[in-house]
Scaffold this active site. Structure first.
Site, PDB file in Angstrom:
ATOM      1  N   ASP A 484       0.974  -1.243   0.159  1.00 60.23           N
ATOM      2  CA  ASP A 484      -0.002   0.105  -0.152  1.00 60.23           C
ATOM      3  C   ASP A 484       0.960   1.358   0.101  1.00 60.23           C
ATOM      4  O   ASP A 484       2.036   1.267   0.797  1.00 60.23           O
ATOM      5  CB  ASP A 484      -0.900   0.141   1.269  1.00 60.23           C
ATOM      6  CG  ASP A 484      -1.817   1.097   1.263  1.00 60.23           C
ATOM      7  OD1 ASP A 484      -2.986   1.034   0.573  1.00 60.23           O
ATOM      8  OD2 ASP A 484      -1.783   2.158   1.832  1.00 60.23           O
ATOM      9  N   LEU A 485       0.591   2.128  -1.012  1.00 57.33           N
ATOM     10  CA  LEU A 485       1.476   3.275  -1.125  1.00 57.33           C
ATOM     11  C   LEU A 485       1.289   4.408   0.130  1.00 57.33           C
ATOM     12  O   LEU A 485      -0.024   4.418   0.605  1.00 57.33           O
ATOM     13  CB  LEU A 485       1.406   4.069  -2.292  1.00 57.33           C
ATOM     14  CG  LEU A 485       1.490   3.370  -3.495  1.00 57.33           C
ATOM     15  CD1 LEU A 485       1.053   4.187  -5.067  1.00 57.33           C
ATOM     16  CD2 LEU A 485       2.922   2.696  -3.689  1.00 57.33           C
ATOM     17  N   ASP A 527      -4.516   2.582  -4.563  1.00 64.17           N
ATOM     18  CA  ASP A 527      -3.164   2.518  -4.534  1.00 64.17           C
ATOM     19  C   ASP A 527      -2.386   1.202  -3.836  1.00 64.17           C
ATOM     20  O   ASP A 527      -1.590   1.104  -3.024  1.00 64.17           O
ATOM     21  CB  ASP A 527      -2.447   3.571  -3.732  1.00 64.17           C
ATOM     22  CG  ASP A 527      -3.099   3.826  -2.432  1.00 64.17           C
ATOM     23  OD1 ASP A 527      -3.878   3.044  -1.969  1.00 64.17           O
ATOM     24  OD2 ASP A 527      -2.568   4.831  -1.266  1.00 64.17           O
TER      25      ASP A 527
END
Length: 615
Positions: A484-485, A527
């Protein structure tokens, strides 16, 4: 041939009759001379050595010798029997016939010489002669057992002999063996009957005319065609059996055959007995006798009405097929099994960049080399055709004349001989490049993220299940990484969705750059990303890859003239260390990810089943 054999048989019968007549003549002469010479000479004592005599005795001795030699030289068995039924004279041929010597024959009756049934038949003939008045000759053909077990067909001729006073003093007998002749005659009759039966069963019309055009013989099919019985055909001409125009046509062919003395072939329309028209094909051949003299004409006619109708229908069908073939909008072709084009239509030639069908046939010598981009596809096609005979909706890459490549769709049919040998291939072909690309695009969209081009969630889950199943068989390790960004929402809100999308594409590229071909990267949504690592060495290898991704994504991104920075948090689970089913591995990797987020982001963390259990 049968006619010649029958004539030969008749000649043999005539020869037998002549032979019998001469034998009777000589035997009568011998007996007459014997009577004239007196009682001593009549019974022909055998002279075993020369005796010099004088006067009348010397004359009688010489006459004995002459008569004895005549008897010995006669090939037919001869005998003389006195009025009492005893044999007084027999030649060597007679002795051979009954298998007895002269001493065993002389003075004996037929009962003593022949088997019972033969003796009975011969004595019956003798009784008929001896009880008759006047000169008598009796001839009969008997089936005699001349010796035990030796049965023969014999013509027996017997004649009464009378002295100057008319008194009967004996019977002359001549035996002519006709066993072989009768056997040949029976064979001739059987062969003739077989030939007649065979000709009568032939569906073709068979006939024989003499040199004057009069029918002398025909088979049942010809008689049925003429509408009368076979015997009613014999003795009639064409004009008596058919209408004038047809009869004239038949006679013209007869004249042509006789003039050239060669076989002739004609087709003529006639009217059948039932009134329907028929197209007849007639072959006529001159028939010559043994001496080369003309006997007449032998002919065979065949009703070809149906065949001609079939040929016409086939020609029409060929015209229709040719029209369809030449003007079809799809490419149509025929090739040899070796790949040489035999025929193509205009659409086929244009499809591959040739000016005409003729040019394509002349130019393309090997379709495997000149048409197929991959020759192994053509080889596989041939194997399928041999096994299945038909291939539908085959798809392959084809090369045009200018070298450009297209996707081609084809349906093929193998043409075989009656023995199953593949002799040619026929098919239809079209350019399906747009269709293939459209289908490929649809399949790609169904399995990949439309923005980044990475696999989507469905493919990720399917691939994970497949890797785990294979791992269970091989023992290889599988790692699941959830990502996960960090900081992506701020960039998206600050610079807009277009910049955010550009950043997501670049992130996907950096994640993939660290992967092997056996691994998989996927975008799960927003994302969030995920990676599957196949056959990893252990925890250290997974950690190394995770750290590489963390380092790669921590570097800045150039997104539409905007420099962007993000981080990434990663949670990882390993099969079999943390479980062996997809649901457990995904759940543990996801919890490890959020634990990493809670601890400060920008790094990775492995699953901790015990900690998850305490929670």
């Amino acid at each position: 041939m049968a006619l010649g054999e029958l004539m030969s048989g008749a000649a043999q019968v005539a020869a037998i009759s002549a032979q019998t007549a001469w034998a009777v003549f000589w035997l009568a002469l011998v007996v007459a001379c014997a009577v004239a010479l007196g009682r001593r000479a009549r019974w022909f004592p055998r002279v075993r050595g020369r005796v010099r005599l004088g006067g009348a005795d010397d004359f009688r001795w010489r006459e004995h010798e002459v008569l004895r030699h005549i008897m010995a030289a006669t090939p037919s068995p001869l005998s003389f029997m006195d009025a009492g039924g005893r044999i007084r004279l027999a030649n060597p041929a007679y002795e051979d016939m009954v298998g007895r010597s002269a001493e065993e024959i002389m003075g004996r009756t037929a009962v003593d010489v022949f088997p019972p049934e033969a003796a009975k038949a011969l004595m019956h003939m003798d009784a008929q002669l001896l009880t008759s008045d006047g000169p008598a000759v009796l001839r009969q053909e008997l089936r005699l057992e001349v010796q035990p077990g030796d049965v023969r067909d014999v013509v027996v001729t017997k004649e009464l002999l009378r002295d100057a006073h008319g008194r009967t003093f004996g019977v002359v007998g001549v035996f002519t063996d006709v066993t072989e002749t009768r056997r040949h005659m029976r064979e001739l009759v059987e062969n003739r009957n077989l030939l007649v039966s065979f000709i009568d069963t032939v569906p073709d019309l068979v006939f024989y005319k003499d040199a004057h055009g009069v029918y002398r013989s025909c088979n049942a099919a010809f008689a049925a065609f003429a509408g009368c019985a076979q015997e009613e055909v014999v003795g009639r001409s064409d004009y008596e059996l058919f209408d004038e125009s047809v009869a004239s046509s038949f006679r013209e062919q007869d004249s042509e055959t006789l003039a050239t003395m060669r076989p002739s072939l004609r087709e003529v329309w006639v009217t059948r007995a039932d009134g329907t028209p028929a197209l007849m094909e007639a072959v006529k051949v001159p028939l010559l006798g043994a001496q080369g003299d003309l006997l007449g004409i032998v002919g065979i006619s065949r009703d070809i009405t149906r065949r001609r109708a079939t040929e016409t229908a086939l020609r029409n069908a060929e015209d229709v097929y040719r029209n369809i073939f030449d003007n079809a909008s799809e490419g149509l072709f025929s090739t040899s099994p070796q790949g040489r084009f035999l025929r193509v239509n205009r659409a086929m030639a244009e499809l591959f960049g040739y000016d005409s069908p003729e040019e394509m046939v002349a130019t393309v010598r090997n379709s495997g080399r000149d048409i197929f981009v991959h020759d192994e596809e053509r080889k596989a096609m041939l194997e399928r055709l041999v096994l299945e005979g038909v291939i539908r909706n085959m798809r392959f890459k084809a090369r045009r004349r200018d070298g450009s490549v297209m996707w081609a769709g084809a349906s093929l049919r193998g043409i075989r001989t009656e023995h199953g040998e593949l002799v040619s291939i026929e098919g239809i072909i079209s350019d399906i490049t747009e269709y293939v690309e459209a289908v490929s695009e649809m399949e790609h969209r169904a399995t990949h993220d439309h923005l980044t081009g990475l696999a989507n969630r469905a493919v990720f889950e399917e691939t994970l299940e497949r890797m785990l199943a294979q791992s269970e068989r091989s023992g290889e390790r599988v790692a699941v990484l959830y990502m996960d960004l960090d900081g992506f929402k701020g960039i998206n809100d600050t610079y807009g969705h277009q910049t955010g999308d550009t950043l997501l594409v670049a992130v996907g590229q950096r994640i993939c750059s660290r992967l092997r071909r056996s691994d998989l990267a996927a975008r799960l949504g927003g994302d969030e990303f995920a990676v599957l690592l196949w056959n990893v060495a252990g925890r250290e290898a997974v950690a190394s890859y995770a750290q590489d991704v963390v380092d790669a994504l921590s570097r800045s991104f150039d997104c539409d003239d905007v420099t962007c920075r993000v981080g990434v948090s990663i949670g990882a689970s390993i099969c079999p260390d943390h479980g062996c089913d997809a649901q457990t591995l995904v759940r543990l990797a996801d919890r490890a990810l959020y634990r990493m987020k809670a601890e400060g982001k920008g790094g990775y963390r492995f699953a901790d089943p015990e900690a998850d259990a305490e929670e």
